[in-house]
Design an enzyme around this catalytic site. Structure first.
Site, mmCIF file in Angstrom:
data_model
loop_
_atom_site.group_PDB
_atom_site.id
_atom_site.type_symbol
_atom_site.label_atom_id
_atom_site.label_comp_id
_atom_site.label_asym_id
_atom_site.label_seq_id
_atom_site.Cartn_x
_atom_site.Cartn_y
_atom_site.Cartn_z
ATOM 1 N N ALA A 1 -0.625 0.954 6.696
ATOM 2 C CA ALA A 1 -0.757 -0.108 7.697
ATOM 3 C C ALA A 1 -1.783 -1.113 7.224
ATOM 4 C CB ALA A 1 -1.172 0.476 9.055
ATOM 5 N N ASP A 2 -1.630 -2.341 7.696
ATOM 6 C CA ASP A 2 -2.625 -3.370 7.415
ATOM 7 C C ASP A 2 -2.693 -4.315 8.607
ATOM 8 O OD1 ASP A 2 -4.272 -4.354 4.880
ATOM 9 O OD2 ASP A 2 -3.675 -6.102 6.050
ATOM 10 N N THR A 3 -3.921 -4.644 9.013
ATOM 11 C CA THR A 3 -4.140 -5.465 10.196
ATOM 12 C C THR A 3 -4.685 -6.840 9.809
ATOM 13 O OG1 THR A 3 -4.567 -3.493 11.535
ATOM 14 C CG2 THR A 3 -5.356 -5.597 12.405
ATOM 15 N N LYS B 1 0.826 -1.206 0.000
ATOM 16 C CA LYS B 1 0.000 0.000 0.000
ATOM 17 C C LYS B 1 0.864 1.261 0.000
ATOM 18 C CE LYS B 1 -3.956 -2.242 2.200
ATOM 19 N NZ LYS B 1 -4.808 -2.357 3.411
#
Length: 206
Positions: free
Chosen positions: A78-80, A56
């Site tokens: 960010a990615d969760t 991203k």
């Protein structure tokens, strides 16, 4: 003192915007990046969180390339990812997905990984993956049915949002709470300040 550095947040998540605001930081621009989030075969949840956050950030960098208005900008993504063992739970869009996730999480521990990627003005890439362990109470049928009716599961990794009703499901949490919300603040601000971003600039107005 005003924030002088420009920060591009490669996300449209209201939760991440709110968490940054909580820390006194306002993104100059939100750039949600639509990339394929399908896990690779046998991919570990930690690796997926790292890969997606980096993807991203790099997509946002490519989108602003050559635009003088964004020269000198920092890019944050960010990615969760929520997992039980190596099983990665989806970001639930359908009620049956959310129901399945909640039944799986009921009465057991799971892990939440957030990958954070920062690209600096000189295009240095910094990455961090934060891991939090969460244990849910045993959920009754009534708990699950009423939570599904709330709609708070929609679009959430693992089918729940800890900052809402599901916070009452948590028996124990080991690690960063803000990580589970979607952006680990301590680690994010450490990355930013370590690369010359003045994280204190907006505190007087926070």
């Amino acid at each position: 003192m005003a924030q002088t550095e420009k920060l591009i947040l490669a996300s449209g998540s209201p939760r991440r915007v709110e968490l940054l605001a909580q820390a006194g930081i306002e993104a100059a621009r939100l750039m949600p990046m639509d990339i394929d989030e399908t896990p690779k075969r046998s991919e570990h949840p930690r690796s997926l969180a790292r890969r997606l956050s980096t993807g991203k950030a790099q997509a946002a960098l490519a989108a602003i390339k050559g635009d003088p208005a964004h020269a000198g900008s920092y890019i944050l993504a960010a990615d969760t990812v929520v997992s039980v063992g190596r099983r990665i739970l989806p970001k639930t869009e359908m009620v049956d997905e959310a129901s399945s996730a909640l039944h799986l999480l009921s009465g057991r521990s799971h892990r939440v990984f957030t990958g954070v990627c920062l690209i600096t003005p000189d295009r240095t890439v910094r990455q961090k993956v934060v891991d939090t362990k969460v244990r849910f109470k045993r959920l009754s049928t009534t708990d699950i049915e009423n939570y599904l009716a709330s709609g708070q599961w929609r679009g959430k990794a693992g089918g729940y949002a800890i900052q809402g009703i599901a916070g009452s499901f948590v028996v124990k949490l080991v690690g960063s709470y803000t990580n589970v919300v979607g952006l680990p603040l301590y680690e994010t601000l450490t990355l930013l300040s370590g690369e010359g971003f003045d994280v204190h600039a907006g505190w007087a107005n926070a």
